[in-house]
Design a protein around this motif. Structure first.
Motif, PDB file in Angstrom:
ATOM      1  N   GLU A 193       0.830  -1.209   0.000  1.00 28.99           N
ATOM      2  CA  GLU A 193       0.000   0.000   0.000  1.00 28.99           C
ATOM      3  C   GLU A 193       0.860   1.253   0.000  1.00 28.99           C
ATOM      4  O   GLU A 193       0.581   2.208  -0.736  1.00 28.99           O
ATOM      5  N   GLU A 194       1.915   1.240   0.796  1.00 32.18           N
ATOM      6  CA  GLU A 194       2.796   2.402   0.860  1.00 32.18           C
ATOM      7  C   GLU A 194       3.576   2.579  -0.439  1.00 32.18           C
ATOM      8  O   GLU A 194       3.712   3.699  -0.946  1.00 32.18           O
ATOM      9  N   HIS A 195       4.083   1.501  -0.989  1.00 40.30           N
ATOM     10  CA  HIS A 195       4.853   1.571  -2.237  1.00 40.30           C
ATOM     11  C   HIS A 195       4.024   2.144  -3.384  1.00 40.30           C
ATOM     12  O   HIS A 195       4.520   2.965  -4.168  1.00 40.30           O
ATOM     13  N   TYR A 196       2.778   1.727  -3.481  1.00 37.64           N
ATOM     14  CA  TYR A 196       1.917   2.163  -4.582  1.00 37.64           C
ATOM     15  C   TYR A 196       1.023   3.347  -4.210  1.00 37.64           C
ATOM     16  O   TYR A 196       0.112   3.689  -4.963  1.00 37.64           O
ATOM     17  N   HIS A 197       1.282   3.984  -3.059  1.00 41.90           N
ATOM     18  CA  HIS A 197       0.548   5.171  -2.622  1.00 41.90           C
ATOM     19  C   HIS A 197      -0.963   4.935  -2.612  1.00 41.90           C
ATOM     20  O   HIS A 197      -1.750   5.765  -3.065  1.00 41.90           O
ATOM     21  N   TYR A 198      -1.332   3.794  -2.063  1.00 40.74           N
ATOM     22  CA  TYR A 198      -2.736   3.391  -1.995  1.00 40.74           C
ATOM     23  C   TYR A 198      -3.587   4.441  -1.292  1.00 40.74           C
ATOM     24  O   TYR A 198      -4.719   4.694  -1.685  1.00 40.74           O
ATOM     25  N   ASP A 199      -3.045   5.078  -0.259  1.00 39.27           N
ATOM     26  CA  ASP A 199      -3.819   6.054   0.507  1.00 39.27           C
ATOM     27  C   ASP A 199      -4.166   7.299  -0.291  1.00 39.27           C
ATOM     28  O   ASP A 199      -5.071   8.035   0.074  1.00 39.27           O
ATOM     29  N   SER A 200      -3.500   7.549  -1.406  1.00 39.70           N
ATOM     30  CA  SER A 200      -3.800   8.742  -2.189  1.00 39.70           C
ATOM     31  C   SER A 200      -5.043   8.573  -3.053  1.00 39.70           C
ATOM     32  O   SER A 200      -5.587   9.552  -3.547  1.00 39.70           O
ATOM     33  N   PHE A 201      -5.510   7.338  -3.251  1.00 41.06           N
ATOM     34  CA  PHE A 201      -6.718   7.162  -4.048  1.00 41.06           C
ATOM     35  C   PHE A 201      -7.775   6.295  -3.368  1.00 41.06           C
ATOM     36  O   PHE A 201      -8.862   6.097  -3.906  1.00 41.06           O
ATOM     37  N   PHE A 202      -7.507   5.790  -2.175  1.00 39.45           N
ATOM     38  CA  PHE A 202      -8.526   5.032  -1.462  1.00 39.45           C
ATOM     39  C   PHE A 202      -8.443   5.342   0.027  1.00 39.45           C
ATOM     40  O   PHE A 202      -8.504   6.493   0.397  1.00 39.45           O
ATOM     41  N   ASN A 203      -8.304   4.378   0.879  1.00 40.29           N
ATOM     42  CA  ASN A 203      -8.301   4.580   2.335  1.00 40.29           C
ATOM     43  C   ASN A 203      -6.892   4.683   2.894  1.00 40.29           C
ATOM     44  O   ASN A 203      -5.937   4.211   2.290  1.00 40.29           O
ATOM     45  N   LEU A 204      -6.818   5.266   4.074  1.00 44.88           N
ATOM     46  CA  LEU A 204      -5.564   5.283   4.811  1.00 44.88           C
ATOM     47  C   LEU A 204      -5.235   3.864   5.265  1.00 44.88           C
ATOM     48  O   LEU A 204      -6.114   3.003   5.295  1.00 44.88           O
ATOM     49  N   PRO A 205      -3.994   3.599   5.643  1.00 47.78           N
ATOM     50  CA  PRO A 205      -3.651   2.257   6.136  1.00 47.78           C
ATOM     51  C   PRO A 205      -4.525   1.845   7.314  1.00 47.78           C
ATOM     52  O   PRO A 205      -4.998   2.681   8.087  1.00 47.78           O
ATOM     53  N   LEU A 206      -4.754   0.555   7.450  1.00 48.09           N
ATOM     54  CA  LEU A 206      -5.565   0.030   8.543  1.00 48.09           C
ATOM     55  C   LEU A 206      -4.877   0.236   9.883  1.00 48.09           C
ATOM     56  O   LEU A 206      -3.650   0.197   9.979  1.00 48.09           O
ATOM     57  N   THR A 207      -5.681   0.437  10.901  1.00 49.34           N
ATOM     58  CA  THR A 207      -5.176   0.533  12.264  1.00 49.34           C
ATOM     59  C   THR A 207      -5.522  -0.766  12.990  1.00 49.34           C
ATOM     60  O   THR A 207      -6.298  -1.582  12.489  1.00 49.34           O
ATOM     61  N   ASP A 208      -4.966  -0.941  14.186  1.00 47.52           N
ATOM     62  CA  ASP A 208      -5.321  -2.115  14.989  1.00 47.52           C
ATOM     63  C   ASP A 208      -6.815  -2.145  15.262  1.00 47.52           C
ATOM     64  O   ASP A 208      -7.445  -3.205  15.254  1.00 47.52           O
ATOM     65  N   ARG A 209      -7.422  -0.986  15.487  1.00 42.63           N
ATOM     66  CA  ARG A 209      -8.868  -0.920  15.732  1.00 42.63           C
ATOM     67  C   ARG A 209      -9.653  -1.402  14.524  1.00 42.63           C
ATOM     68  O   ARG A 209     -10.691  -2.032  14.664  1.00 42.63           O
ATOM     69  N   ASP A 210      -9.185  -1.085  13.318  1.00 43.67           N
ATOM     70  CA  ASP A 210      -9.861  -1.568  12.109  1.00 43.67           C
ATOM     71  C   ASP A 210      -9.850  -3.088  12.054  1.00 43.67           C
ATOM     72  O   ASP A 210     -10.861  -3.715  11.711  1.00 43.67           O
ATOM     73  N   ILE A 211      -8.729  -3.672  12.368  1.00 47.63           N
ATOM     74  CA  ILE A 211      -8.581  -5.129  12.295  1.00 47.63           C
ATOM     75  C   ILE A 211      -9.429  -5.821  13.358  1.00 47.63           C
ATOM     76  O   ILE A 211     -10.022  -6.864  13.102  1.00 47.63           O
ATOM     77  N   GLU A 212      -9.538  -5.215  14.544  1.00 46.84           N
ATOM     78  CA  GLU A 212     -10.281  -5.830  15.644  1.00 46.84           C
ATOM     79  C   GLU A 212     -11.771  -5.511  15.629  1.00 46.84           C
ATOM     80  O   GLU A 212     -12.532  -6.069  16.414  1.00 46.84           O
ATOM     81  N   ALA A 213     -12.215  -4.627  14.743  1.00 48.87           N
ATOM     82  CA  ALA A 213     -13.623  -4.224  14.711  1.00 48.87           C
ATOM     83  C   ALA A 213     -14.523  -5.374  14.258  1.00 48.87           C
ATOM     84  O   ALA A 213     -14.110  -6.252  13.499  1.00 48.87           O
ATOM     85  N   LYS A 214     -15.767  -5.344  14.730  1.00 43.80           N
ATOM     86  CA  LYS A 214     -16.745  -6.326  14.284  1.00 43.80           C
ATOM     87  C   LYS A 214     -17.060  -6.049  12.819  1.00 43.80           C
ATOM     88  O   LYS A 214     -17.169  -4.896  12.403  1.00 43.80           O
ATOM     89  N   PRO A 215     -17.209  -7.080  12.034  1.00 48.89           N
ATOM     90  CA  PRO A 215     -17.489  -6.866  10.608  1.00 48.89           C
ATOM     91  C   PRO A 215     -18.934  -6.430  10.366  1.00 48.89           C
ATOM     92  O   PRO A 215     -19.825  -6.721  11.164  1.00 48.89           O
ATOM     93  N   PHE A 216     -19.140  -5.726   9.291  1.00 47.53           N
ATOM     94  CA  PHE A 216     -20.476  -5.404   8.819  1.00 47.53           C
ATOM     95  C   PHE A 216     -20.805  -6.394   7.725  1.00 47.53           C
ATOM     96  O   PHE A 216     -19.960  -6.691   6.870  1.00 47.53           O
TER      97      PHE A 216
END
Length: 89
Positions: A24-47
């Motif tokens: 994600e960092e190499h291809y600048h993923y955050d410039s056209f989609f979401n910021l990198p995931l946080t620990d809270r994102d990974i631990e969140a209940k899914p929708f």
């Protein structure tokens, strides 16, 4: 038990940090989609979103996953006519 869930979270965090985040960092993923995931994102209940035509078993499927098909989730109705035209979470 709870330890296996925590171990799974740690494994997901490690896999993300070591394999996915560098890409994600190499291809600048955050410039056209979401910021990198946080620990809270990974631990969140899914929708979960179930979409389908009338009377194909969406409510029955949810009730089955909840392990109590006769009772189901609060407010659920299953019948021959449309019964779930609204859903409140």
């Amino acid at each position: 038990g709870g330890g296996s869930i925590e171990a799974s979270y740690q494994a997901l965090k490690r896999a993300y940090a070591e394999s996915i985040k560098p890409l994600e960092e190499h291809y600048h993923y955050d410039s056209f989609f979401n910021l990198p995931l946080t620990d809270r994102d990974i631990e969140a209940k899914p929708f979960v979103l179930l979409i389908g035509q009338y009377s194909v078993g969406k409510t029955s499927f949810v009730n089955h996953l909840l392990g109590d098909p006769p009772k189901g989730y609060p407010g659920s109705n299953v019948g021959p006519e449309p019964t779930t035209d609204r859903f409140v979470a």
